[in-house]
Write an enzyme that holds these catalytic residues in place. Sequence first.
Site, PDB file in Angstrom:
ATOM      1  CG  ASN A   1      -1.686   1.234   1.437  1.00  0.00           C
ATOM      2  OD1 ASN A   1      -1.799   2.044   0.508  1.00  0.00           O
ATOM      3  ND2 ASN A   1      -2.248   1.431   2.624  1.00  0.00           N
TER       4      ASN A   1
ATOM      5  CE  LYS B   1       0.411   3.493   4.999  1.00  0.00           C
ATOM      6  NZ  LYS B   1       0.055   3.610   6.381  1.00  0.00           N
TER       7      LYS B   1
ATOM      8  CG  HIS C   1      -5.797   1.654   5.212  1.00  0.00           C
ATOM      9  ND1 HIS C   1      -5.395   2.587   6.137  1.00  0.00           N
ATOM     10  CD2 HIS C   1      -4.718   0.850   5.000  1.00  0.00           C
ATOM     11  CE1 HIS C   1      -4.126   2.361   6.455  1.00  0.00           C
ATOM     12  NE2 HIS C   1      -3.692   1.305   5.776  1.00  0.00           N
TER      13      HIS C   1
ATOM     14  CD  GLU D   1      -3.067   5.361   6.834  1.00  0.00           C
ATOM     15  OE1 GLU D   1      -3.083   5.475   5.592  1.00  0.00           O
ATOM     16  OE2 GLU D   1      -2.108   4.889   7.469  1.00  0.00           O
TER      17      GLU D   1
ATOM     18  CD  GLU E   1      -3.443  -2.885   7.240  1.00  0.00           C
ATOM     19  OE1 GLU E   1      -2.356  -3.118   6.713  1.00  0.00           O
ATOM     20  OE2 GLU E   1      -4.051  -1.822   7.089  1.00  0.00           O
TER      21      GLU E   1
ATOM     22  N   GLY F   1       2.335   1.973  10.727  1.00  0.00           N
ATOM     23  CA  GLY F   1       3.238   3.119  10.597  1.00  0.00           C
ATOM     24  C   GLY F   1       3.929   3.496  11.893  1.00  0.00           C
TER      25      GLY F   1
ATOM     26  CB  SER G   1       5.280  -1.979  11.901  1.00  0.00           C
ATOM     27  OG  SER G   1       4.807  -0.664  12.140  1.00  0.00           O
TER      28      SER G   1
ATOM     29  N   GLY H   1       4.811   1.250   4.707  1.00  0.00           N
ATOM     30  CA  GLY H   1       6.118   1.899   4.535  1.00  0.00           C
ATOM     31  C   GLY H   1       7.129   1.059   3.773  1.00  0.00           C
TER      32      GLY H   1
END
Length: 254
Positions: A9, A11, A95, A97, A167, A173, A212, A234
């Site tokens: 992802n 992002k 997600h 976010e 998740e 993150g 992570s 990330g």
Amino acid sequence: MRGKLVAGNWKMNGGLASNRALLDALLPAVAGLDGVGCVVCAPYPYLAQVQGLLQGSNLAWGAQDVCQFDNGAYTGEVSAAMLIDFGCRYAIVGHSERRALFGDTDDVVAAKYQAACRAGLTPILCLGETLVERESGVTEAVVARQLDAVVKVVGMTGLAKGVVAYEPVWAIGTGRTATPEQAQAVHAFVRGCVAASDRVAAGQVPILYGGSVKAANAEQLFAMPDVDGGLIGGAALNAVEFSAICRSAAEAAR
Ligand code: PEP
């Protein structure tokens, strides 16, 4: 038997030059990997570029969201059919976010899941608790509620057409990965929820872990019996890291 799946992802990161550099490095690094599906989920404006670079390769691509409506007066939205036009196979829905920052409720997420399936996309449904929820002992209640909202709309057969990604919000993150045992416990709980009404669907639905994940912890996570791969944030922006995670998944699939 379910194979492994690793989805990146990106992002809201990337640009024409850096996407090309990332994919140019990634393609040879994942070529020939067996037993694992590798996917990158790019921002909408770059889907045409990603399609051009990945067409014919063993890297699939997808989007990070999708509109719950098929077409019409929904300014700023992108439909599932549009994603199909650009060769997407996957769309992330729910997600954390999107849930936390953009108001995606359980019902909206369910409608997005359904719209993705309707168009022939494979939705990647994200579930997960916040730190406060984990510390209050309601992790299972939260993921069951998020899962039920989707099952209520598409049924267990609909769920089996997609992918679930557990998740934990506190791991996204933050560098604070769930332990393999913590991940396995929630994955087994999710699979058990599905098995309670449909054993076949429970055996089919891949359940990814996200939060992570890096090359250094992927092997231990993917060794867990109910962890079918990862949703990677990330580390998906680094070809060396992401390809090493894909390799760990391929090794776990052997
Ligand atoms: C994510 O955004 O889905 C995610 C898992 O991010 P990260 O790997 O950076 O924690």
